[in-house]
Design an enzyme around this catalytic site. Structure first.
Site, short mmCIF file in Angstrom:
data_model
loop_
_atom_site.label_atom_id
_atom_site.label_comp_id
_atom_site.label_asym_id
_atom_site.label_seq_id
_atom_site.Cartn_x
_atom_site.Cartn_y
_atom_site.Cartn_z
N CYS A 80 0.81 -1.23 0.00
CA CYS A 80 0.00 0.00 0.00
C CYS A 80 0.84 1.27 0.00
CB CYS A 80 -1.00 -0.01 1.14
SG CYS A 80 -0.32 -0.20 2.79
N ASP A 285 -7.46 5.55 -1.86
CA ASP A 285 -7.15 4.35 -1.09
C ASP A 285 -6.62 3.25 -2.01
OD1 ASP A 285 -7.04 2.22 0.65
OD2 ASP A 285 -9.06 2.48 1.44
N HIS A 287 -6.16 0.13 -1.23
CA HIS A 287 -6.51 -1.19 -0.70
C HIS A 287 -7.65 -1.85 -1.48
CE1 HIS A 287 -4.41 0.85 2.63
NE2 HIS A 287 -3.92 -0.35 2.86
#
EC number: 3.4.22.-
Length: 388
Positions: A80, A285, A287
């Protein structure tokens, strides 16, 4: 069967609608700031979403060529911060080659420069800033492939990789010890030599393509008196949580036209922060695991999965992990001088505690032998490199 299809469609529609309602911007008079641009939720919501969608969005991927030939074929669960590093650096390349006002519109044919930027981050070993290059270069920073990075480590790795990107010819500076030394930056950016030194000189004389671009593209820019600057400032804004005294200063960073955003997040969960509204940070994000992308039969790279086409995520500023890296892009010397003036004015704002010091020359304490015996990565890691 038709009834089942209808229910599935309804479920999908309901999910997307709920997601949009959950993530949509609040109806507030507070301005929305996105990378130096100010918007009103009431009159410019479409412009806000278009600006967000136009940022390059790099997420976990699966089924890409094995890193190092025998390593991971997915970065799910560990990549990430590497993806966030890609996003903040991709924004620098967008500003460099396309301009801050460039917009991505679904279905609209984009320029070659856009695909050249995108190709620099594709998941294959020979892309300048691919997950492969970042992971393998990180070994030299003491990080095994598959290990979590902090914002400082990914900044150091990107600085090293940028020396091979002769097309962009960026001057990448990482400010040490919470101090930005103007003299060092001017020396770096005003050099007439290509960023990569002798290696780049020999490369410029060859007939190879740089990331799909002929070697003479941008040659005049490479020889200009100012190399475009990517300034990354790793910081620690508290011990275990962010010190409230820094919040106003952090907000002001998103107001600056030179802003590249911030990489950081929560413990073990990195995000790319692109702005704020009220007391909430706006972020992309990484993820989400998507399949690796390959060029189509026409040779064109499908690019829709590299743009976040729903409202961005938000989180309270107070939840931010104190270990971050702030980024800025100065395309010209005038941009850098303007940035310096803004930072100096910011130090006078009541209630805004400076996050870093801006000085003309290197402070004398930098010559401390104990400090000089450490590598840049070690010095930064001692201060603020939390893993994500």
């Amino acid at each position: 069967m038709k009834g089942l299809s209808f229910l599935l469609s309804l479920a999908t529609l309901t999910y997307d609608t709920l997601r949009f309602e959950y993530e949509d911007f609040p109806e507030t008079k507070e301005p929305v700031w996105i990378l130096g641009r100010k918007y009103s939720v009431f009159t410019e919501k479409e412009e806000i979403l278009l600006d967000v969608t136009s940022r390059l969005w790099f997420t976990y991927r699966k089924n890409f060529p094995a890193i190092g030939g025998t390593g991971p074929t997915s970065d799910t669960g560990w990549g990430c911060m590497l993806r966030c590093g890609q996003m903040i650096f991709a924004q620098a390349l967008v500003c460099r080659h396309l301009g801050r006002d460039w917009r991505w519109i679904k279905g609209k044919r984009q320029t070659d420069n856009y695909f050249n930027v995108l190709n620099a981050f594709i998941d294959k070993k020979d892309s300048y800033y691919s997950i492969h290059q970042i992971a393998q270069m990180g070994v030299g920073e003491g990080k095994s492939i598959g290990q979590w990075y902090g914002p400082n480590t990914v900044a150091q790795v990107l600085r090293k990789l940028a020396t091979f990107d002769t097309w962009s010819s960026l001057a990448v500076h990482i400010a040490m010890d919470n101090t930005v030394v103007m003299e060092e930056i001017r020396r770096l950016c005003q050099s007439n030599m290509p960023c990569a030194g002798a290696a780049a000189c020999s490369a410029l004389e060859s007939d190879v393509l740089y990331n799909g671009c002929p070697e003479d593209v941008g040659l005049r820019d490479r020889r200009s008196l100012w190399k475009p600057l990517v300034l990354l400032i790793p910081l620690r804004l508290g011990l275990t949580e962010i010190n409230e005294a820094y919040i106003e200063t952090l907000k002001h960073c998103f107001m600056m036209p030179q802003s590249l955003g911030v990489i950081g997040g929560k413990p073990n969960s990195a995000h790319y922060f692109i702005g704020y509204v009220g007391e909430e940070l706006i972020y992309l994000d990484p993820h989400t695991t998507q399949p690796a992308v390959e060029p189509g039969d026409s040779g064109c790279l499908p690019d829709e999965s590299f743009h976040c086409q729903h409202p961005p995520c938000r989180m309270s500023i107070a939840e931010l992990d104190p270990s971050i890296a702030v980024g800025f892009f100065c395309n010209t010397e005038a941009d850098f001088n303007d940035w310096c003036q803004q930072i100096k004015k910011l130090s006078l704002v009541r209630g805004a505690l400076p996050m870093f010091e801006l000085v003309e020359r290197q402070p004398s304490h930098f010559s401390n032998p104990d400090v000089l015996n450490l590598t840049p990565a070690e010095r930064l890691s001692q201060q603020c490199d939390s893993g994500f």
